[in-house]
Design a protein around this motif. Structure first.
Motif, PDB file in Angstrom:
ATOM      1  N   LEU A   1       0.757   4.026  -3.079  1.00 58.08           N
ATOM      2  CA  LEU A   1       0.091   5.506  -3.273  1.00 58.08           C
ATOM      3  C   LEU A   1       1.331   6.547  -3.060  1.00 58.08           C
ATOM      4  CD1 LEU A   1      -1.986   7.507  -1.920  1.00 58.08           C
ATOM      5  CD2 LEU A   1      -0.761   7.179   0.257  1.00 58.08           C
TER       6      LEU A   1
ATOM      7  N   TYR B   1      -1.493  10.572   4.967  1.00 61.85           N
ATOM      8  CA  TYR B   1      -0.554  11.206   4.267  1.00 61.85           C
ATOM      9  C   TYR B   1      -0.663  12.317   3.550  1.00 61.85           C
ATOM     10  CZ  TYR B   1       2.751   9.926   0.368  1.00 61.85           C
ATOM     11  OH  TYR B   1       3.606  10.118  -1.152  1.00 61.85           O
TER      12      TYR B   1
ATOM     13  N   ARG C   1       0.745  -0.979   0.495  1.00 62.88           N
ATOM     14  CA  ARG C   1      -0.113  -0.395   0.022  1.00 62.88           C
ATOM     15  C   ARG C   1       1.065   0.767   0.054  1.00 62.88           C
ATOM     16  NH1 ARG C   1      -5.472  -0.035   2.519  1.00 62.88           N
ATOM     17  NH2 ARG C   1      -6.305   1.958   1.912  1.00 62.88           N
TER      18      ARG C   1
ATOM     19  N   GLU D   1      -3.326   5.990   3.898  1.00 63.20           N
ATOM     20  CA  GLU D   1      -3.993   6.314   3.092  1.00 63.20           C
ATOM     21  C   GLU D   1      -4.521   8.056   3.972  1.00 63.20           C
ATOM     22  OE1 GLU D   1      -5.265   4.924   0.200  1.00 63.20           O
ATOM     23  OE2 GLU D   1      -6.128   6.448  -0.498  1.00 63.20           O
TER      24      GLU D   1
END
Lengths: 207, 207, 207, 207
Positions: free
Chosen positions: A98, A165, A94, A162
């Motif tokens: 990302l 981030y 992930r 996420e």
């Protein structure tokens, strides 16, 4: 990454991961069998070489490596023994997807967990030269190392990552757990990990 | 353990104990000649290979090993020089007998003694990922590392250990003294020792 | 010691001193060119082999050794280059004469100087297992590591040492300076130094 | 320095700088790619060999060296690949010019930055034996390690250094940044760096 997904490239990555893991182990950041490191082998489809689960991170061989896809699921590669990847491989994938980083470091550095304890809403850093080591400015640049709540569900942890981030900040603390840091290659990820840990040590020492 | 009690098996154990002792010495956990490590060689009767007393734990040879029975008493093995076991061998044997562990680590890790000082009734740990490294859960699992009073009488110390023992927790702090940890083999005992020490360091750093 | 005072014996001592100095340097206890180690070569007259002054203690050769008499004065030995002994050699000789120890260690261990700062009238230790490592009891034995004021005059420093000396305690802290420890041979002096440093670290951590 | 400015002398300096950098890296004082070391090759005109920018300081080769002039500007030397010097090379040159030192060390030692945080107007040290290791007295000598504000402009930083410079004190802390120390040669600069760091650790531990 334009490397082919084959045994040679996976084992080359495994050798680099083993050497880095031995380094971080010597710092005391991978006690027990904790932590894991990864490198992206191919982007389309996303495939990562990640250190195998349950082994002493100071004693890895190049072949102590697993290959996973975007959800951390094991992927077969001819000539590579299908070792069990860490459950955390899903978060590595992930992070790689990302951020675009081709190398991800996860270590149980004590200072990261202590900092996450003291500043559960994020660790604010500014006006320190070492911030340049993570791509930020030494002056007047407010840097926040995000702190996200721990989970055993990598999808949940990935969603938290996420949400937290910030593309300018190549690291995140998982509270009560450890540190993730990343970079365009494994050496750069090493340097970012080292700088973040130093910055957190400094923050703790001056609180 | 189904190994025979002979010189070859004792010396093989001695080599493994020496290597682990050198590692723990490098961490500063075996200053002076402190601490001792053991492996079960046979279960019936119970026989342990234990590091010999009075030697620098960073410089052991495979032959720097003694063989003891369930009370820590020396046992003769053909081809093995009858070295003096540590007095603490009696507690190693007791730990091995009670827990079923085939490897026992005893180190004078500073953080263990400091934690025993701060929390003399046991060190409560919960909600830390590294707890998984000692076989517990990362969330909502109350783990107590027992703290027992020190004694020079291994029978007394063994009784205290037995009274405090929780089968879910593979470590105990002897107050004013050091740490015992154990596992099904020496490598696992190493990893448990490392994780417990990390957890205690974390506990101290956030008190 | 019944060794003859000749080049061979001095160089053998020098080799042992160099190895021990490299070890203590790796612990951070001999920063810069600080500290010095010695071994008695002969008792009548008293002659010590002591590490030469001004050199990096992590890089000594066997020949980086000076020979001194009871006041720390240089003594010529055929085949040995007359290197400058540390000024502190005078205190080494005094320690060896008064205590009967054949090996003396002096290091700038940070914890020793910090402990001397906190407890300028002596560091009280009791009820710690590691006290056995310096020849005392683990229970109910009040051990005081004496702290004496620093001086550049070795005679004055020696007098302070003599006034503070307790034959049961093989170490003394020189305030604002460092630690002296001693034993019947260099390995035992190493172990005593390590145990005292550990005890002081523990005392500081729990104050 | 009367060495000629040629490839041989630059590479010899580069080898020494690489070895020292590996040592300081092992202490944790050059995390990421931080810090840089230099040696004067010629005085007229002033030319320094300085570690190249952006490399891991624990893995330098002798050839990982750049040559700079008095403003830190790159200088061509036949047979030497023109690597990019650190921006901080300008301050190295300024230190060498002002102090007469032929070796300059710059490290991100945590204790230096912590001390700069606690004592932003300078770190007062007195009555510690280790002060002798930086050329000062162990008694009644007030030593101040200057602390200057950080800047990305080496001319500005150099001016601040010049304003704060006391010829008796071979080190300066750059606040929020790191430590500079210097000496007549690289080994002496190493020892001064080690002693200053020890003194700052002591100051912090006893505040």
């Amino acid at each position: 990454m334009s490397r082919a997904l084959n045994a040679e490239n996976v084992l080359e990555a495994g050798g680099r991961l083993a050497a880095e893991a031995a380094r971080f182990t010597s710092f005391g950041w991978m006690r027990g069998t904790s932590g894991n490191l990864s490198e992206v082998v191919t982007r389309e489809p996303l495939r990562l070489a990640v250190t195998a689960s349950g082994l002493d991170k100071g004693e890895l061989a190049a072949s102590d490596v697993a290959v996973v896809g975007p959800d951390g699921e094991p992927v077969e590669v001819g000539g590579i023994e299908p070792l069990v990847p860490s459950a955390e491989a899903g978060l590595h994938a992930r992070v790689a997807a990302l951020t675009g980083a081709d190398a991800v470091v996860h270590v149980h550095a004590l200072n990261a967990v202590v900092a996450g304890h003291h500043w559960p809403r994020g660790v604010l850093l500014r006006d320190v030269e070492t911030l340049k080591g993570i791509g930020r400015l030494a002056h007047d640049d407010e840097v926040v190392i995000p702190v996200i709540a721990n989970s055993q569900d990598m999808r949940e942890l990935g969603d938290r990552f996420e949400a937290a981030y910030d593309p300018r900040t190549p690291a995140v603390i998982v509270a009560d757990h450890g540190l993730y840091a990343w970079g365009p290659n494994l050496k750069r990820a090493r340097h970012i990990t080292e700088c973040v840990e130093w910055l957190l040590a400094y923050k703790i020492a001056t609180r």
